[in-house]
Design a protein around this motif. Sequence first.
Motif, mmCIF file in Angstrom:
data_model
loop_
_atom_site.group_PDB
_atom_site.id
_atom_site.type_symbol
_atom_site.label_atom_id
_atom_site.label_comp_id
_atom_site.label_asym_id
_atom_site.label_seq_id
_atom_site.Cartn_x
_atom_site.Cartn_y
_atom_site.Cartn_z
ATOM 1 N N PHE A 60 0.846 -1.191 0.000
ATOM 2 C CA PHE A 60 0.000 0.000 0.000
ATOM 3 C C PHE A 60 0.885 1.247 0.000
ATOM 4 O O PHE A 60 1.829 1.339 0.787
ATOM 5 N N ASP A 61 0.618 2.158 -0.912
ATOM 6 C CA ASP A 61 1.462 3.350 -1.014
ATOM 7 C C ASP A 61 1.135 4.346 0.098
ATOM 8 O O ASP A 61 0.075 4.950 0.111
ATOM 9 N N THR A 62 2.073 4.467 1.041
ATOM 10 C CA THR A 62 1.815 5.343 2.185
ATOM 11 C C THR A 62 2.455 6.723 2.031
ATOM 12 O O THR A 62 2.466 7.515 2.968
ATOM 13 N N THR A 63 2.989 7.000 0.845
ATOM 14 C CA THR A 63 3.648 8.295 0.624
ATOM 15 C C THR A 63 2.742 9.446 1.070
ATOM 16 O O THR A 63 1.597 9.529 0.642
ATOM 17 N N GLY A 64 3.278 10.285 1.924
ATOM 18 C CA GLY A 64 2.526 11.474 2.321
ATOM 19 C C GLY A 64 1.742 11.308 3.599
ATOM 20 O O GLY A 64 1.201 12.261 4.135
ATOM 21 N N ILE A 65 1.692 10.080 4.152
ATOM 22 C CA ILE A 65 0.872 9.866 5.353
ATOM 23 C C ILE A 65 1.481 10.591 6.561
ATOM 24 O O ILE A 65 0.766 10.949 7.505
ATOM 25 N N PHE A 86 2.142 13.466 6.722
ATOM 26 C CA PHE A 86 1.560 14.805 6.828
ATOM 27 C C PHE A 86 0.632 14.894 8.045
ATOM 28 O O PHE A 86 0.316 15.989 8.513
ATOM 29 N N ALA A 87 0.209 13.740 8.565
ATOM 30 C CA ALA A 87 -0.636 13.725 9.767
ATOM 31 C C ALA A 87 0.017 14.500 10.915
ATOM 32 O O ALA A 87 -0.667 15.193 11.676
ATOM 33 N N MET A 88 1.342 14.410 11.027
ATOM 34 C CA MET A 88 2.057 15.145 12.082
ATOM 35 C C MET A 88 1.971 16.649 11.853
ATOM 36 O O MET A 88 1.666 17.413 12.758
#
Lengths: 109, 242
Positions: B165-170, B172-174
């Motif tokens: 699963f591509d988690t790129t950018g997740i 950003f939650a921080m």
Amino acid sequence: MDNKTLLIGIAVVAFVTALLRFLPFLIFRGKKQTPKIMLYLGKVLPFAIMGMLVVFCFKNVSLVQAPHGIPELIAAVVVVLLHLWKKNTLLSITVGTICYMVCVQYAFV
Amino acid sequence: MHGTLFLEKRMKKLLKTVFVRTLPVMAGYLALGIGFGILAKSNGIGVLAVAAMSLFIYAGSMQFVAVGLFAGGASVLTLALTTLMVNARHLFYGISMIEPYKDMGKIKPYLIYGLTDETYALVCTGDVPEGFDKRRYSFFVTLFNHFYWVTGSVLGALIGSFITFDTTGIDFAMTALFITVFVEQWKSTNNHAPALIGVLSSVVCLLVFGADSFLIPAMLCICVLLLTGKNRIESREGRVNG
């Protein structure tokens, strides 16, 4: 890299990190009354720190190179507006993050 | 009998509240932790050492840097100085938590040990949900976040290569978490000088010193401006409240 070197390395980094976290508390330990100047800093610093942390998160964004920080800008604006409107932290963060992921994975590749 | 039932119910409620509040951190820490686990593993660091790093160092960005330093055979002095540079911002958290963490009793050392950026963001507002004990609340927020980080790292080291699963950018939650806290703080006061000092000092220092070394100059700038402007900032505060 052998285990001993690794172990020493971990210990050094852990020690210095903990030292930085404990230092202010150690310095002002035992004093019944925290000095006024520290009370003042304690009151105003959180506002300044949070501003600093937000900038820190965007430190590697390049305005010159594509996509010129546009995904970050879009997602950040979404978070701010949604938060002002709905006042729901979880919602603002979830929608903002999905927005950002869509931007960097599909829209601005 | 009734008493214990009541306590159990309250505890469940507290844990649920803490869980909901730390959800954004969970998303970020699991994702970043997995990323860290994968990176460490690919640099020849075993699962146990990965767990030890996340448990004992417990400082996200520094752990990423440390993997590179370990792999490059950096000296103890280099390790110590780099940690000092990267993590100096934690001094700030301590300074501003001296008062709020004053009467925390036995758990105080752990609260300080686990004071990461994200934990700080959740406890610095001093906004404890109504009817909950501040000590317990702070403790569980710190513990949950710590747990997410260790879990993420170990998962990354164990099964990281199977994640498709591509988690790129997740992560950003921080960023989003910090932005929401910033917005909350902004709305809580009419005195925006400290917030503006924080943002502007950081932006100016970022432009002048670059991404890798702007934090310490920014912190110095913030301190100097807050201290030299003390009278003006406090009188504004007084006017607003009065």
